[in-house]
Design an enzyme around this catalytic site. Structure first.
Site, mmCIF file in Angstrom:
data_model
loop_
_atom_site.group_PDB
_atom_site.id
_atom_site.type_symbol
_atom_site.label_atom_id
_atom_site.label_comp_id
_atom_site.label_asym_id
_atom_site.label_seq_id
_atom_site.Cartn_x
_atom_site.Cartn_y
_atom_site.Cartn_z
ATOM 1 N N ASP A 97 0.835 -1.204 0.000
ATOM 2 C CA ASP A 97 0.000 0.000 0.000
ATOM 3 C C ASP A 97 0.867 1.251 0.000
ATOM 4 O OD1 ASP A 97 -2.300 1.554 0.144
ATOM 5 O OD2 ASP A 97 -2.545 1.314 2.296
ATOM 6 N N GLU A 128 -3.158 10.408 -0.374
ATOM 7 C CA GLU A 128 -4.329 9.526 -0.442
ATOM 8 C C GLU A 128 -4.737 9.030 0.934
ATOM 9 O OE1 GLU A 128 -6.539 5.734 -0.615
ATOM 10 O OE2 GLU A 128 -4.502 6.057 0.170
ATOM 11 N N GLU A 129 -3.763 8.834 1.820
ATOM 12 C CA GLU A 129 -4.067 8.253 3.122
ATOM 13 C C GLU A 129 -4.774 9.221 4.078
ATOM 14 O OE1 GLU A 129 -3.883 5.254 3.783
ATOM 15 O OE2 GLU A 129 -2.310 4.295 2.620
#
Length: 339
Positions: free
Chosen positions: A93, A124-125
């Site tokens: 990830d 994105e996280e």
């Protein structure tokens, strides 16, 4: 050309560049340099100071774009490997995905495909700030299909749950804990609110399953001998139905006893499904809701989401090699689909 990318070596090199959200500068620059050496036209699209998306094309209109994110959750974990797996923060990830997408793009170019591109985002996280900026890029207009990468065990996700993140704040009155009647505990108020939220009967859906609510963070107070005058919690709700319904249930449960600050909301997403690829439905969320101008979206990648964000994060080497072939096959199928 495809042989220029050692996907195992590149995965480990990317893992060994720390890129916890907010610190993507070095990995972005490294990817930009690599892609430039491979002959791509590369742009570092500024998102914030020292944070930029990486966009690469062959010079032709990018009808199919392979995309994932460069940031990781904390803490940084250096790479290692054995015969079966590569380990480290971002292994699945999503640094192995970056490596497999670059290798697939090189294989596509070697086969004569030119209308392809790569998009690697920051943030994105957390809030998908990189995707939101990328969505305004002029190159999006030419893109017909976006193949987004997240760990799906190399199965094509036909849908993802939605997401609602909200911060709830209560206010009280400070006092000496020996005289609690002189104060008003914000923490006790918050606990009462959370007790009612935990009793909510969240909506379900035949396709997306159950809506779930995670009480992710609680904070408040200063010392054990002081009645707390402020408390706060952050919830992450995984939506099986629209966000408006969940907001209504939440607000009814809170009933004016606390302030709600919605940080992000997006509804469940249905994705492109193709015959010939094993399919799944995933509960997590991605950059896809914020990349709407980049064509129709697909979601697939090596590794298990159950390994992501853990101290034992890993990706299977066999899955990683298979992912290169899957991304290649998907891109070819999508290019042929519109011809």
């Amino acid at each position: 050309m495809a042989n220029l990318v050692d996907v195992f070596k590149l995965t480990r090199e990317l893992i060994d560049v720390p890129s916890v959200t907010g610190g993507e500068f070095e990995v972005g620059n490294s990817l930009a340099e690599l892609l430039s050496r491979l002959g791509y036209q590369v742009e570092l699209q500024e998102v914030a100071d020292d944070r930029a998306n990486v966009i690469a094309t062959t010079g032709a209109p990018a009808r199919v774009v392979l995309s994932t994110h460069m940031d990781t959750v904390p803490p940084y974990i250096a790479s290692s490997e054995d015969e079966e797996f590569i380990y480290g923060r971002g292994a699945c990830d999503a640094k192995a995905i970056i490596a497999s997408q670059i290798a697939a793009a090189e294989k596509l170019r070697a086969a004569g495909a030119s209308e392809i591109g790569l998009l690697f985002t920051v943030d994105e996280e957390v809030t998908s700030a990189g995707a939101k900026v990328a969505n305004a890029h002029p190159l999006a207009a030419a893109c017909q299909y976006l193949i987004n990468g997240e760990p799906t065990d190399n199965r094509l996700a036909v849908g993802t749950k939605g997401s609602l993140q909200v911060t709830i704040t209560t206010v009280g009155r400070a006092a000496h804990s020996a005289y609690p009647e002189q104060g008003d505990s914000a923490i006790e108020k918050l606990l009462d609110v959370l007790a009612d939220i935990r009793r909510i009967d969240w909506p379900a859906d035949d396709v997306f399953g159950d809506t779930t609510c995670n009480i992710g963070v609680i904070s408040g107070g200063t010392r054990a001998n002081v009645i707390p005058d402020a408390a706060q919690t952050t919830l992450q709700i995984r939506l099986a139905t629209g966000g408006d319904a969940a907001k209504g249930l939440l607000e009814n449960a809170v009933a004016g006893r606390a302030a709600l600050d919605y940080k992000s909301t997006h509804d469940p997403v249905r994705l492109v499904a193709l015959d010939g690829f094993e399919q799944t439905m995933v509960r997590f969320t991605t950059d896809i809701p914020y990349l709407t101008r980049w064509g129709k979206a697909l979601l697939i990648g090596p590794g298990s989401i159950l390994d992501a964000h853990t101290e034992h994060e890993r990706v299977s080497k066999s899955e990683l090699l298979r992912a290169v072939e899957i991304y290649y096959d998907l891109a070819r199928a999508l290019q042929n689909r519109e011809r």
